[in-house]
Every structure is written in structure tokens, then in C-alpha cells.
Design an enzyme around this catalytic site. Sequence first.
Site, PDB file in Angstrom:
ATOM      1  N   LYS A  84       0.861  -1.188   0.000  1.00 46.63           N
ATOM      2  CA  LYS A  84       0.000   0.000   0.000  1.00 46.63           C
ATOM      3  C   LYS A  84       0.893   1.231   0.000  1.00 46.63           C
ATOM      4  O   LYS A  84       1.705   1.426   0.916  1.00 46.63           O
ATOM      5  CB  LYS A  84      -0.848  -0.034   1.268  1.00 46.63           C
ATOM      6  CG  LYS A  84      -2.239   0.501   1.115  1.00 46.63           C
ATOM      7  CD  LYS A  84      -2.912   0.367   2.474  1.00 46.63           C
ATOM      8  CE  LYS A  84      -4.353   0.708   2.430  1.00 46.63           C
ATOM      9  NZ  LYS A  84      -4.874   0.801   3.803  1.00 46.63           N
TER      10      LYS A  84
HETATM   11  C1  E4P Z   1      -8.107   1.852   3.434  1.00 42.93           C
HETATM   12  O1  E4P Z   1      -7.418   0.927   3.035  1.00 42.93           O
HETATM   13  C2  E4P Z   1      -7.912   2.556   4.720  1.00 42.93           C
HETATM   14  O2  E4P Z   1      -7.244   1.697   5.602  1.00 42.93           O
HETATM   15  C3  E4P Z   1      -9.204   2.924   5.406  1.00 42.93           C
HETATM   16  O3  E4P Z   1     -10.331   2.580   4.644  1.00 42.93           O
HETATM   17  C4  E4P Z   1      -9.204   4.279   6.010  1.00 42.93           C
HETATM   18  O4  E4P Z   1     -10.459   4.546   6.555  1.00 42.93           O
HETATM   19  P1  E4P Z   1     -10.735   5.658   7.661  1.00 42.93           P
HETATM   20  O5  E4P Z   1     -11.100   6.923   6.983  1.00 42.93           O
HETATM   21  O6  E4P Z   1     -11.902   5.106   8.446  1.00 42.93           O
HETATM   22  O7  E4P Z   1      -9.478   5.783   8.501  1.00 42.93           O
END
Ligand code: E4P
Length: 221
Positions: A84
Site C-alpha cells: 500500500k
Molecule cells: C483503506 O485501506 C484505509 O485503511 C481505510 O479505509 C481508512 O479509513 P478511515 O477513513 O476510516 O481511517
Amino acid sequence: MKLFLDTAVIDEIRTVHEWGVLDGVTTNPTLFAKAGGGTYEAVLEEICGITSGPVSAEVVADDLEDILREGREFAKIAPNIVIKVPMSETGLSAISHFAEEGIKTNCTLIFSAAQGLLAAKAGASLLSPFVGRLDDINQDGMEVIRELAAIIEIHGYEAEVLVASVRSPRHVIDGALAGAGVATLPFKVFGQMVHHPLTDKGIAQFKSDWQKAQAELAGKV
Ligand code: E4P
């Protein structure tokens, strides 16, 4: 549509895997910090032992060589690890290097279709627009999903649009209808998708009617 779990909590991953509906897992530094436990690498290894679907491991380094080093190390953990990489100029370079090396990437922190298009061109396999965080600032998060899904379809990119920062089942359903191939859900939202008050009421009613019928039968014997 593929459904990923957005967590680093092992028990949550085991639970949804047991339901038979888990296609993968996304983690990030915040989720890892919240979950506690061992090192990030140890947690990732444990997750990959539960699911054979893509497991996103997020890099935190700033410069290209460090991002590549971090990502290559994560990629050694298991064949289903996906790196990522946050959206940025350096992030795009890292994504193209990883693509040349055959390492899959998930471009994260996408907030516009323009960013998603660049990530697709760089060779990311997953594009993660954060719909909840856009909704939080009074912008239409789902519009980014709609635009990006259309661009991917029209131009035949191999990348998949992943609905991230999901806050409710509505985000999942709207994302599915908009053409996203994946959504990543907090454990709570998976639970919300399972339950409906009329389902719970119906189950209780069927059980009580069954017991009543059994009692009447027993009375007749
Ligand atoms: C995506 O891979 C992220 O980890 C995640 O969806 C972030 O979400 P949040 O806005 O609830 O932190």
C-alpha cells in the site's frame, strides 16, 4: 464484488473468514497501532495465514529508495501481500518500480479521480478513494468512485477501484452499483450488513411459534 476487512485485529479477520465472505484484508499504520500485538511483520504474517486473498501492507517511508526497500521486505512475507503506497509524486514512482518488479500495489489516500487515473497509469492494481473522509468534509465521496470506475472501464486499465474509508453498508452498496470491484469494510460495517431488525424479529417469531406448536403437540399425546 470483493469484500475486504479493514483491520489488523486477528479475531475480527478470523470471524469474517469463518462466515466465508472474506476476500482480503487492508491494514494501515493507524489500524496496526489500534490493534496492538506484535510487530507489523508478525501481524501481516498471521493475517496471510488466515486469508489467501490480497493483504495490503502500508509503507511509511518518504523517499523512493526507502519505500522500495520497505515494500520489498513486506512482499517477502507472503505471496498475497500487496504494497500500500500513499498517493504522491514519489508514491507514483514507487508504484511503477514495484509494477516492473511484479509486486502488486494498492494506491491509498486517493481523493480525486485525477489521482486515481495517475495511479492506474503507474501500474497500481488497487485504487483506494477514501469516500468517508470526503463525505466528512461535505464532498461527495461516491462521485470519485463513479468517475474512476467509468475511466477504468472505458480505457481498459487493469486496476480495480476499491471503496475505502467505508462508514456504512450504504457506502458498500453504492460503491457496488457504481462499478467498484472491491470495498474494504471495518468489522462493525460487516456486522451491520448481516443484521436487519426485521430479520431478528422474524427469527424470534418463528422460534416462539415453533415452541408453541411443539407444546400443543406434547399436550395432545
Ligand atoms: C483503506 O485501506 C484505509 O485503511 C481505510 O479505509 C481508512 O479509513 P478511515 O477513513 O476510516 O481511517
